[in-house]
Motif scaffolding. Structure first.
Motif, PDB file in Angstrom:
ATOM      1  N   ILE A   8       1.392  45.111 133.127  1.00 12.69           N
ATOM      2  CA  ILE A   8       2.405  45.798 133.350  1.00 12.69           C
ATOM      3  C   ILE A   8       2.214  46.964 134.374  1.00 12.69           C
ATOM      4  O   ILE A   8       1.862  47.940 133.959  1.00 12.69           O
ATOM      5  N   PHE A   9       2.913  46.778 135.632  1.00 19.56           N
ATOM      6  CA  PHE A   9       2.869  47.857 136.591  1.00 19.56           C
ATOM      7  C   PHE A   9       4.011  48.591 136.126  1.00 19.56           C
ATOM      8  O   PHE A   9       5.229  48.190 136.242  1.00 19.56           O
ATOM      9  N   GLY A  10       3.901  50.064 136.158  1.00 15.81           N
ATOM     10  CA  GLY A  10       5.222  50.958 135.784  1.00 15.81           C
ATOM     11  C   GLY A  10       5.322  50.958 134.303  1.00 15.81           C
ATOM     12  O   GLY A  10       6.535  51.133 133.868  1.00 15.81           O
ATOM     13  N   GLY A  11       4.353  50.391 133.572  1.00 18.15           N
ATOM     14  CA  GLY A  11       4.557  50.163 131.931  1.00 18.15           C
ATOM     15  C   GLY A  11       4.662  51.466 131.164  1.00 18.15           C
ATOM     16  O   GLY A  11       4.937  51.501 130.175  1.00 18.15           O
ATOM     17  N   SER A  12       4.418  52.790 132.025  1.00 24.73           N
ATOM     18  CA  SER A  12       4.618  53.897 131.104  1.00 24.73           C
ATOM     19  C   SER A  12       5.895  54.591 131.198  1.00 24.73           C
ATOM     20  O   SER A  12       6.123  55.516 130.471  1.00 24.73           O
ATOM     21  N   GLY A  13       6.699  54.002 131.894  1.00 18.90           N
ATOM     22  CA  GLY A  13       8.053  54.255 132.061  1.00 18.90           C
ATOM     23  C   GLY A  13       8.967  53.909 131.070  1.00 18.90           C
ATOM     24  O   GLY A  13       8.735  53.362 129.998  1.00 18.90           O
ATOM     25  N   PHE A  14      10.261  54.186 131.351  1.00 19.31           N
ATOM     26  CA  PHE A  14      11.558  53.909 130.187  1.00 19.31           C
ATOM     27  C   PHE A  14      11.393  52.423 129.793  1.00 19.31           C
ATOM     28  O   PHE A  14      11.241  52.218 128.561  1.00 19.31           O
ATOM     29  N   ILE A  15      11.516  51.459 130.604  1.00 23.73           N
ATOM     30  CA  ILE A  15      11.644  50.085 130.053  1.00 23.73           C
ATOM     31  C   ILE A  15      10.071  49.582 129.682  1.00 23.73           C
ATOM     32  O   ILE A  15      10.075  48.487 128.878  1.00 23.73           O
ATOM     33  N   GLY A  16       9.268  50.000 130.398  1.00 24.30           N
ATOM     34  CA  GLY A  16       7.935  49.477 130.155  1.00 24.30           C
ATOM     35  C   GLY A  16       7.442  49.790 128.700  1.00 24.30           C
ATOM     36  O   GLY A  16       6.708  48.965 127.911  1.00 24.30           O
ATOM     37  N   ARG A  17       7.894  50.791 128.026  1.00 27.27           N
ATOM     38  CA  ARG A  17       7.511  50.990 126.506  1.00 27.27           C
ATOM     39  C   ARG A  17       7.986  49.987 125.636  1.00 27.27           C
ATOM     40  O   ARG A  17       7.398  49.322 124.570  1.00 27.27           O
ATOM     41  N   TYR A  18       9.179  49.596 125.991  1.00 29.47           N
ATOM     42  CA  TYR A  18       9.884  48.535 125.220  1.00 29.47           C
ATOM     43  C   TYR A  18       9.068  47.203 125.318  1.00 29.47           C
ATOM     44  O   TYR A  18       9.049  46.370 124.621  1.00 29.47           O
ATOM     45  N   ALA A  19       8.864  47.084 126.766  1.00 29.76           N
ATOM     46  CA  ALA A  19       8.391  45.637 127.202  1.00 29.76           C
ATOM     47  C   ALA A  19       6.888  45.453 126.345  1.00 29.76           C
ATOM     48  O   ALA A  19       6.536  44.337 126.012  1.00 29.76           O
ATOM     49  N   ALA A  20       6.064  46.603 126.465  1.00 28.03           N
ATOM     50  CA  ALA A  20       4.801  46.462 125.918  1.00 28.03           C
ATOM     51  C   ALA A  20       4.895  46.060 124.265  1.00 28.03           C
ATOM     52  O   ALA A  20       4.104  45.159 123.905  1.00 28.03           O
ATOM     53  N   ARG A  21       5.754  46.505 123.733  1.00 26.71           N
ATOM     54  CA  ARG A  21       6.081  46.284 122.212  1.00 26.71           C
ATOM     55  C   ARG A  21       6.416  44.735 122.104  1.00 26.71           C
ATOM     56  O   ARG A  21       6.001  44.235 121.288  1.00 26.71           O
ATOM     57  N   GLU A  22       7.285  44.443 122.944  1.00 27.12           N
ATOM     58  CA  GLU A  22       7.769  43.056 122.752  1.00 27.12           C
ATOM     59  C   GLU A  22       6.663  42.002 122.959  1.00 27.12           C
ATOM     60  O   GLU A  22       6.361  41.113 122.400  1.00 27.12           O
ATOM     61  N   LEU A  23       5.968  42.258 124.246  1.00 26.22           N
ATOM     62  CA  LEU A  23       4.608  41.406 124.531  1.00 26.22           C
ATOM     63  C   LEU A  23       3.809  41.155 123.341  1.00 26.22           C
ATOM     64  O   LEU A  23       3.290  40.296 122.978  1.00 26.22           O
ATOM     65  N   VAL A  24       3.383  42.533 122.801  1.00 22.65           N
ATOM     66  CA  VAL A  24       2.230  42.591 121.634  1.00 22.65           C
ATOM     67  C   VAL A  24       2.922  41.635 120.510  1.00 22.65           C
ATOM     68  O   VAL A  24       2.225  40.934 119.981  1.00 22.65           O
ATOM     69  N   LYS A  25       4.395  41.980 120.234  1.00 20.52           N
ATOM     70  CA  LYS A  25       4.783  40.927 119.263  1.00 20.52           C
ATOM     71  C   LYS A  25       4.533  39.653 119.337  1.00 20.52           C
ATOM     72  O   LYS A  25       4.285  38.846 118.499  1.00 20.52           O
ATOM     73  N   LYS A  26       4.470  39.025 120.553  1.00 17.79           N
ATOM     74  CA  LYS A  26       4.305  37.573 120.930  1.00 17.79           C
ATOM     75  C   LYS A  26       2.948  37.296 121.218  1.00 17.79           C
ATOM     76  O   LYS A  26       2.525  36.152 121.477  1.00 17.79           O
ATOM     77  N   GLY A  27       2.097  38.189 120.997  1.00 17.28           N
ATOM     78  CA  GLY A  27       0.540  37.844 121.008  1.00 17.28           C
ATOM     79  C   GLY A  27      -0.060  38.262 122.271  1.00 17.28           C
ATOM     80  O   GLY A  27      -1.298  37.730 122.567  1.00 17.28           O
TER      81      GLY A  27
END
Length: 329
Positions: A8-27
Motif C-alpha cells: 500500500i503506497f501512502g498506507g500510513s495516512g488516513f485511509i491507509g490505516r483502515y485499508a491495512a486492517r481490512e486487508l489483513v482480515k481478508k488474509g
C-alpha cells in the motif's frame, strides 16, 4: 496461510490505516510503503506481528518503488495531496507518481492494482487536483488494464481533514463562509467503508478493469454540513454567502500563504481554510453519478453515516469537550 502480499503506497495516512486492517482480515499480508517510516508505527497495529510491515519509499523515486514492490502480489495506491507544498505537488504525486508506480508494477507482472482517485476526476476540469486525478487514472489503466479505480466522495473519520477542519474554523471564527451560497452537494463516505471497498477490490478478480464511485448513504449541501458541525460542537455560527468570483482569489491567496510561508502560517487550522483550486471544485457537486458502479456493487451495503460517527470525534471542539452536556450538543 496467507493469500499473498499487498503493498500500500501512502498506507500510513488516513485511509491507509483502515485499508491495512481490512486487508489483513481478508488474509493478506500488508507492506506499507511511505516516505517517513518513523511516523508510520501506528499502522503496525492493523494486524498481528508479521502481518504488517513498513518500507521506506517515495512514489517519485523508481528505485524505492521497485524495492517496495519486491515479491508483491497486489498494489494499492493511496498517495495524494489536498494542497500543494514544496515537492508535493498535484502533478508530481497524483499524476506522475501514479504513472511511475503503475509502470513498475506492470514490469513486475502485477495485475492486481487499486488506484484511489476521486469523484470529479476530469481531464477537462479547471481544477488542477481533478485534472491530475484523471491523468493518474489514464496512466494506470494504460500500464495495468486490469486496475480497479475507486473514486470516493469526501471521506470522513476521526483523522479527516474535512469535518475536523470546519469544526476548528467554527471554534475560532464568528461566521462560516458559504462559498457559492453553500449549495454544493457532497456525499460523505466513511473511511472504514472505503477501506472495505479497497479490500474487496484486491480480493475479488471480477472488479478488474472497472471504476467505482464511493459515496455515503445520504447527500448533503455544504450549508447542511455547516449546520450539522455547528450543532454537534454547540457553536452556532452565521453563514455568509461568498460568491465564487470573490472566493477564488481569496482561496489563491490562502493557498499561497500555506505553500510559500513557513508552516505556522495556518497553524490553528493545520491546512489553509480553502484554496483557489478547492473553490473551483466546489462549483461541481461531489456525488455518485446515477449510472456509476457503487459500493453496493462491491458488496459493501451497511454504510456508516456522519451522524453516527462524526460526533464521536468532534466533541473536542466543544467548550467543555467530552464533559459538555449531551443536551447542549
Amino acid at each position: 496461510m496467507t493469500k499473498g502480499l499487498v503493498t500500500i503506497f501512502g498506507g500510513s495516512g488516513f485511509i491507509g490505516r483502515y485499508a491495512a486492517r481490512e486487508l489483513v482480515k481478508k488474509g493478506w499480508r500488508v507492506r506499507v510503503a511511505c516516505r517517513r517510516v518513523n511516523l508510520a508505527g501506528e499502522v503496525r497495529l492493523a494486524g498481528a506481528p508479521g502481518w504488517v510491515d513498513i518500507a521506506q519509499a517515495n512514489i517519485r523515486d523508481r528505485a524505492s518503488i521497485e524495492r517496495a514492490l519486491e515479491d508483491a502480489d497486489a498494489v494499492v495506491n493511496l498517495v495524494g495531496v489536498l494542497t500543494e507544498k514544496g515537492k508535493q505537488t498535484f502533478e508530481s504525486t497524483q499524476a506522475d507518481g501514479a504513472a511511475l508506480l503503475a509502470e513498475v508494477a506492470a514490469e513486475k507482472g502485477i495485475t492486481r492494482f487499486v488506484q484511489i482517485s476521486a469523484i470529479g476526476a476530469d481531464a477537462e476540469s479547471k481544477s488542477h487536483y481533478a485534472r491530475t486525478k484523471a491523468e493518474a487514472e489514464e496512466a494506470v489503466r494504460k500500464a495495468v488494464p486490469t486496475a480497479t479505480i475507486l473514486r470516493p466522495s469526501v471521506v470522513f473519520g476521526p483523522e479527516d481533514e474535512f469535518f475536523n477542519k470546519f469544526a476548528q474554523m467554527a471554534r475560532v471564527a464568528p461566521v462560516m463562509p458559504a462559498i457559492g451560497g453553500g449549495k454544493t452537494k457532497m456525499q460523505p463516505v466513511y473511511a472504514g467503508d472505503v477501506a472495505e471497498a479497497i479490500a474487496v477490490s484486491v480480493d475479488d478478480d471480477t472488479t478488474a478493469g472497472k471504476t467505482y464511485e464511493l459515496g455515503g448513504p445520504r447527500v448533503y449541501t455544504m450549508n447542511e454540513i455547516y449546520d450539522f458541525i455547528c450543532k454537534t460542537i454547540s457553536r452556532p455560527r452565521f453563514k455568509i454567502s461568498l460568491p465564487f468570483v470573490l472566493a477564488k482569489p481569496i482561496g489563491y491567496l490562502s493557498g499561497a500563504v500555506w505553500r510559500y510561508v513557513p508552516p505556522f502560517s495556518w497553524g490553528f487550522l493545520g491546512q489553509p481554510p480553502v484554496t483557489g483550486d478547492q473553490v473551483e471544485m466546489l462549483k461541481t457537486d461531489n456525488v455518485v453519478a446515477d449510472d456509476a458502479l457503487t459500493l453496493e456493487d462491491l458488496g459493501v451495503t451497511t454504510l456508516e453515516t456522519p451522524e453516527a460517527i462524526v460526533p464521536t470525534y468532534l466533541w473536542r471542539f466543544r467548550d467543555y469537550g467530552e464533559f459538555h452536556k449531551a443536551s447542549e450538543a
